[in-house]
Every structure is written in structure tokens, then in C-alpha cells.
Design an enzyme around this catalytic site. Structure first.
Site, PDB file in Angstrom:
ATOM      1  N   ASP A 103      -0.645 -90.839 -43.783  1.00 40.79           N
ATOM      2  CA  ASP A 103      -1.947 -90.621 -43.154  1.00 40.79           C
ATOM      3  C   ASP A 103      -1.864 -89.416 -42.218  1.00 40.79           C
ATOM      4  OD1 ASP A 103      -4.601 -92.723 -42.647  1.00 40.79           O
ATOM      5  OD2 ASP A 103      -4.354 -90.975 -41.338  1.00 40.79           O
ATOM      6  N   LYS A 122     -15.960 -86.554 -54.222  1.00 42.31           N
ATOM      7  CA  LYS A 122     -15.340 -87.765 -54.800  1.00 42.31           C
ATOM      8  C   LYS A 122     -15.481 -87.745 -56.323  1.00 42.31           C
ATOM      9  CE  LYS A 122     -13.697 -90.842 -52.996  1.00 42.31           C
ATOM     10  NZ  LYS A 122     -12.314 -91.114 -52.524  1.00 42.31           N
ATOM     11  N   ASN A 137     -31.714-101.007 -44.958  1.00 39.56           N
ATOM     12  CA  ASN A 137     -31.048-100.709 -43.677  1.00 39.56           C
ATOM     13  C   ASN A 137     -31.711-101.400 -42.483  1.00 39.56           C
ATOM     14  OD1 ASN A 137     -29.243 -99.072 -45.010  1.00 39.56           O
ATOM     15  ND2 ASN A 137     -30.379 -97.179 -44.610  1.00 39.56           N
ATOM     16  N   GLY A 170     -31.363 -85.256 -48.224  1.00 41.11           N
ATOM     17  CA  GLY A 170     -30.936 -85.724 -49.548  1.00 41.11           C
ATOM     18  C   GLY A 170     -30.557 -87.193 -49.602  1.00 41.11           C
ATOM     19  N   PHE A 197     -10.096 -97.261 -42.353  1.00 36.84           N
ATOM     20  CA  PHE A 197     -10.779 -98.569 -42.413  1.00 36.84           C
ATOM     21  C   PHE A 197     -10.318 -99.412 -43.611  1.00 36.84           C
ATOM     22  CE2 PHE A 197     -14.987-100.314 -44.168  1.00 36.84           C
ATOM     23  CZ  PHE A 197     -14.779-101.588 -43.649  1.00 36.84           C
ATOM     24  N   TYR A 200     -20.144 -85.006 -49.978  1.00 36.88           N
ATOM     25  CA  TYR A 200     -19.128 -86.072 -50.057  1.00 36.88           C
ATOM     26  C   TYR A 200     -19.059 -86.630 -51.468  1.00 36.88           C
ATOM     27  CZ  TYR A 200     -17.407 -90.880 -49.914  1.00 36.88           C
ATOM     28  OH  TYR A 200     -16.750 -92.049 -50.208  1.00 36.88           O
ATOM     29  N   ILE A 234      -2.115 -85.367 -47.384  1.00 37.18           N
ATOM     30  CA  ILE A 234      -1.959 -85.437 -48.848  1.00 37.18           C
ATOM     31  C   ILE A 234      -2.038 -84.051 -49.483  1.00 37.18           C
ATOM     32  CG2 ILE A 234      -2.779 -87.811 -49.119  1.00 37.18           C
ATOM     33  CD1 ILE A 234      -5.518 -86.589 -50.021  1.00 37.18           C
ATOM     34  N   THR A 271     -16.027 -94.245 -55.032  1.00 42.46           N
ATOM     35  CA  THR A 271     -17.261 -94.768 -54.463  1.00 42.46           C
ATOM     36  C   THR A 271     -18.382 -94.858 -55.494  1.00 42.46           C
ATOM     37  OG1 THR A 271     -19.018 -94.181 -52.893  1.00 42.46           O
ATOM     38  CG2 THR A 271     -17.753 -92.371 -53.765  1.00 42.46           C
ATOM     39  N   GLU A 287     -21.200 -93.744 -54.850  1.00 42.23           N
ATOM     40  CA  GLU A 287     -22.088 -92.599 -54.591  1.00 42.23           C
ATOM     41  C   GLU A 287     -21.986 -91.529 -55.668  1.00 42.23           C
ATOM     42  OE1 GLU A 287     -22.476 -91.195 -50.639  1.00 42.23           O
ATOM     43  OE2 GLU A 287     -22.239 -93.177 -49.766  1.00 42.23           O
ATOM     44  N   PRO A 333     -29.943 -95.579 -34.020  1.00 40.10           N
ATOM     45  CA  PRO A 333     -30.727 -94.668 -34.871  1.00 40.10           C
ATOM     46  C   PRO A 333     -30.867 -95.190 -36.295  1.00 40.10           C
ATOM     47  CG  PRO A 333     -28.532 -93.746 -34.394  1.00 40.10           C
ATOM     48  CD  PRO A 333     -28.556 -95.138 -33.836  1.00 40.10           C
ATOM     49  N   VAL A 334     -32.114 -95.368 -36.747  1.00 38.61           N
ATOM     50  CA  VAL A 334     -32.381 -95.765 -38.139  1.00 38.61           C
ATOM     51  C   VAL A 334     -33.017 -94.561 -38.834  1.00 38.61           C
ATOM     52  CG1 VAL A 334     -33.749 -97.289 -39.628  1.00 38.61           C
ATOM     53  CG2 VAL A 334     -32.635 -98.201 -37.567  1.00 38.61           C
ATOM     54  N   ASP A 361     -34.663 -88.253 -41.131  1.00 39.49           N
ATOM     55  CA  ASP A 361     -33.867 -88.764 -42.239  1.00 39.49           C
ATOM     56  C   ASP A 361     -32.653 -87.870 -42.501  1.00 39.49           C
ATOM     57  OD1 ASP A 361     -33.256 -90.535 -44.213  1.00 39.49           O
ATOM     58  OD2 ASP A 361     -35.062 -90.205 -45.399  1.00 39.49           O
TER      59      ASP A 361
END
Ligand code: NAD
Ligand code: DAU
Length: 358
Positions: free
Chosen positions: A35, A164, A259, A294, A13, A160, A62, A134, A136, A215-216, A291
Site C-alpha cells: 500500500d 477502471k 441517496n 455527469g 476500506f 474514475y 503498485i 466496479t 461503474e 451535502p446531497v 450535482d
């Protein structure tokens, strides 16, 4: 100065958008994409540039040291924009192994290969390695906390984010220890064209087009700071051109949205812009589901250093960016329809079923 720029993850993306941006903005630079074409990589995103010869495409991982070493030498790489990663938080919860392999080990392989290549060339001052990360890594904010900035301590909370964070530490260690001209950027949530439809915005748009539930997670009040992907590409361009090696830059949109509010905006835009829809109004498709384990409550970025030092600021408002994104998905079913393979549909269905019946 002519650069030979390697963009890792260039069929994904953000890096795919960066390839388009760089080809237009820097016509004299050589462009190489590495890639692995995982489920998230789509050659079609940059196919016209590969087929015209503007971009050299290397299909590989990579984590493959000999391949990366040969590629750097064969293409005379002087600059790297490293974006290849496993990027989806939900997948990191159900299968963290690939995240450690690509995001941590893969970054190590790239840094080591680039260090050897740079040293052999006499350690040129003007070469660069931009490690794209990121927000995060900073953890989660409470409603009234100040936004994340370059000095915020790391507190990653998902597999994730932890992978990172580890890769950011490696990148900085290679700069500090070996003097490698490394820069790190930490960006908030991106949206725009070529976004794989497992992430909230493209998933919502495509589910509306197919008449599937939206889906929320949880109460829908988790907040993200949304940035149009072309603004992120402009920021990465500025950092590669004029950032200080060893520096870290936070990139964000100043666009905090809960959201559920975001999904409402997307539903209303689709009702307005889509000629035909299986269910209208689209808000009728919203389902609150279990949910994310975490689930980080809020992210927000203070991008003032990037604005002050490099003169960058976002150019696209969230209202304009969402409208452009909706229009792009409506105009490009040729890009997203082939992604709805049986395997992918089964993945989404299992995610949805698990969340409805936890
Ligand atoms: P994406 O999942 O859309 O694309 C990742 C790309 O990397 C794919 O083309 C995939 O095939 C490739 N890839 C995966 N493993 C590979 C490997 N081992 N070797 C070579 N290529 C491999 O990701 P994205 O959302 O565009 O994110 C790109 C980068 O930006 C990531 O590093 C991510 O952590 C970071 N980032 C993303 C966001 C966001 O909102 N999406 C925000 C901030 C930072
Ligand atoms: O903040 C930057 C990060 O943004 C990047 O580092 C990640 O690579 C990128 O995937 C993104 O992470 P998020 O987890 O924030 O993005 P996602 O689109 O998965 O989810 C956005 C919010 O929407 C989050 O609070 C979870 C929620 N959500 C997500 C999905 C897929 C839902 O409510 N329903 C969904 O179906």
C-alpha cells in the site's frame, strides 16, 4: 494448500476489511499487503495484524516495477487480490491524472510482474490474480432498465470509471493472451467499517457528529445498490477459492436505495443511537447542493451467476448493515478523528462551497 496472498491497497476500506477477513478465515495462508498510504490509506486499519506479525506490510506503490517484482519473489506470492486504486469519483473529476497512473499503469505493472513471476515458477495452474473492479464500468441505468450483469457492454462515464474499465480490459487481455489465471469482479457500492469519510455514508455520519451540513447532490434521487463490505469480502474469498480463471463475476447487494432515502435512514439511526448530537433531528442538516458533473443516475447488479456458480449470497440486510456501520463509527472516533486533518477539512469545505455556489 497454503497460499501466499498479496492484497494490494490493504490499508484502504475494502482491502483492509479483506485483510481482516482473510486472516481469520484462512489462518494457514501467508498475507502480504502492498500500500502506498495515499490520503485514503490508513495503517491503523490493519495495525494489530501488522504489529503481531500476521501480515507483512510493504509501503510502496503498485506503479514501482522493481519493488513489485522483488516483493513477489521475496514473499513467494502465489495469489493476488488487487484492490489498490484511486477510488473517489469526485476526485477523478477534479484531478484525473492520478487515476490513470495508479488504476491503469499500476495494474499493468502488477500484471506484468506477476506474469514473469508465474512463468518463472512453471506457470502453476492453481495460482490466481483477482482484479477487483466496479459496476461503474457499465455506465448508468434508467429506472426500468434491467440490472447490470456479466454480459453488459462497457460504457464508463467518469474518469474514475474509465480508468477502471481500462484496467479490466488489461486484466482480461493478460488472461487471454498469456494464459495468466486472472479473474475479474465488478461490485456495487460498499459500506461498513473503515470507510474513508469522503464517501456518502461515512461523510454523512461524521458530519452529523460534528453538526456540519450534509451535502446531497442534485435532487437526491440517484440510486445505488448497497452491499455490506463483509459480504463483498466473502464473495472475493469464494472467487479466489473456486472461481473459473478467465471468469468475470458481478457482485451486488440487491439493495437499491435513492441517496436521499439513504441519508434519511442514516439521520434517523444517528438520532436513535448517538448519545449526544450538536443538531437534532439530524435531518435538519441536509442541504441540496449542485450535482456531480455527469452524475450516473442508477446502478444495480444482477449477482445470480455468483450465487449459482459459487453459492454466494449477501448475508447482511441493509437495515442491519447500516445499524452496524453507525454503531462502528460511534465506537471508533479513535479511527476517524485523526483523518480530519486541516488539509482534509479544507478539501471538504472547498467541495461544499463549490457545490453551494457553482
Ligand atoms: P480506498 O480508496 O478506500 O483504498 C484504496 C487503497 O489503495 C488505499 O489504502 C491507498 O493508499 C491505496 N493506493 C492508492 N494508490 C496506490 C498505489 N499507487 N500503490 C499502492 N497502493 C495504493 O478504496 P476502496 O473504496 O476500498 O476500493 C478498493 C477497490 O475496490 C478499488 O479498486 C475500487 O475500484 C474497488 N471498488 C470499490 C467499491 C466501493 O464501493 N468502495 C465498489 C466496487 C469496487
Ligand atoms: O458503484 C461502485 C462505486 O461506488 C465504487 O467503484 C467507487 O469506488 C465508490 O466510491 C462508489 O462510488 P459512488 O460515486 O457511487 O460513491 P459516493 O459515496 O461518492 O457517492 C454515492 C452517491 O451519493 C452518489 O450518487 C453521489 C452521492 N453523493 C456523494 C457524496 C460524497 C452525495 O449526494 N453527496 C456527497 O457528499
Amino acid at each position: 494448500m497454503t497460499r501466499s496472498l498479496l492484497i494490494t491497497g490493504g490499508a484502504g476500506f475494502i482491502a483492509g476489511n479483506l485483510v481482516h477477513h482473510w486472516a481469520a478465515a484462512h489462518p494457514a495462508d501467508r498475507l502480504v499487503v502492498l500500500d502506498a498510504l495515499t490520503y485514503a490509506g490508513n495503517r491503523a486499519t490493519i495495525a494489530p495484524l501488522i504489529d503481531s506479525g500476521r501480515v507483512a506490510f510493504v509501503h510502496g506503490s503498485i506503479t514501482d516495477g522493481p519493488l513489485v517484482t522483488a516483493l513477489l519473489a521475496d514473499h513467494g506470492i502465489t495469489h493476488v487480490a488487487h484492490l489498490a486504486a484511486e477510488s473517489h469519483v469526485d476526485r477523478s473529476i477534479s484531478g484525473p491524472g492520478a487515476f490513470l497512473d495508479t488504476n491503469i499503469h499500476g495494474t499493468f505493472v502488477l500484471l506484468e510482474a506477476f506474469r514473469t513471476h508465474w512463468t518463472a515458477a512453471g506457470s502453476p495452474d492453481h495460482w490466481r490474480f483477482l482484479h477487483v473492479s466496479t459496476d461503474e464500468v457499465f455506465g448508468s441505468l434508467e429506472p426500468h432498465d434491467p440490472a447490470f450483469h456479466e454480459g453488459t457492454p462497457y460504457a464508463p462515464r467518469s474518469p474514475y470509471a474509465a480508468s477502471k474499465a481500462a484496467s479490466d480490459h488489461l486484466a482480461r487481455a493478460w488472461q487471454h493472451t498469456y494464459g495468466l489465471p486472472v479473474l475479474v469482479s465488478n461490485c456495487s457500492n460498499n459500506y461498513g467499517p473503515y470507510h474513508f469519510p469522503e464517501k456518502l455514508i461515512p461523510l454523512t455520519l461524521i458530519n452529523i457528529l460534528l453538526g456540519r451540513p450534509i451535502p446531497v447532490y442534485g435532487d437526491g434521487q440517484n440510486v445505488r445498490d448497497w452491499l455490506f463490505v463483509e459480504d463483498h469480502c466473502r464473495a472475493l474469498d469464494r472467487i479466489l477459492e473456486a472461481g473459473t480463471p478467465g471468469g468475470t463475476y458481478c457482485i451486488g447487494g440487491c439493495n437499491e436505495v435513492a441517496n436521499l432515502d439513504l441519508v434519511h435512514q442514516l439521520c434517523d439511526l444517528m438520532d436513535e443511537l448517538a448519545p449526544e448530537l450538536p443538531v437534532r433531528p439530524s435531518r435538519g442538516l441536509i442541504r441540496f447542493v449542485a450535482d456531480r458533473p455527469g452524475h450516473d443516475r442508477r446502478y444495480a447488479i444482477d449477482a445470480s451467476l455468483l450465487q449459482r456458480e459459487l453459492g454466494w449470497q449477501p448475508q447482511v440486510t441493509v437495515a442491519e448493515g447500516l445499524r452496524r456501520t453507525v454503531a462502528w463509527y460511534l465506537a471508533h472516533p479513535d479511527w476517524w478523528r485523526p483523518l480530519l486533518s486541516d488539509t482534509y477539512a479544507a478539501y471538504l469545505d472547498s467541495q461544499y462551497a463549490q457545490r453551494l455556489n457553482p
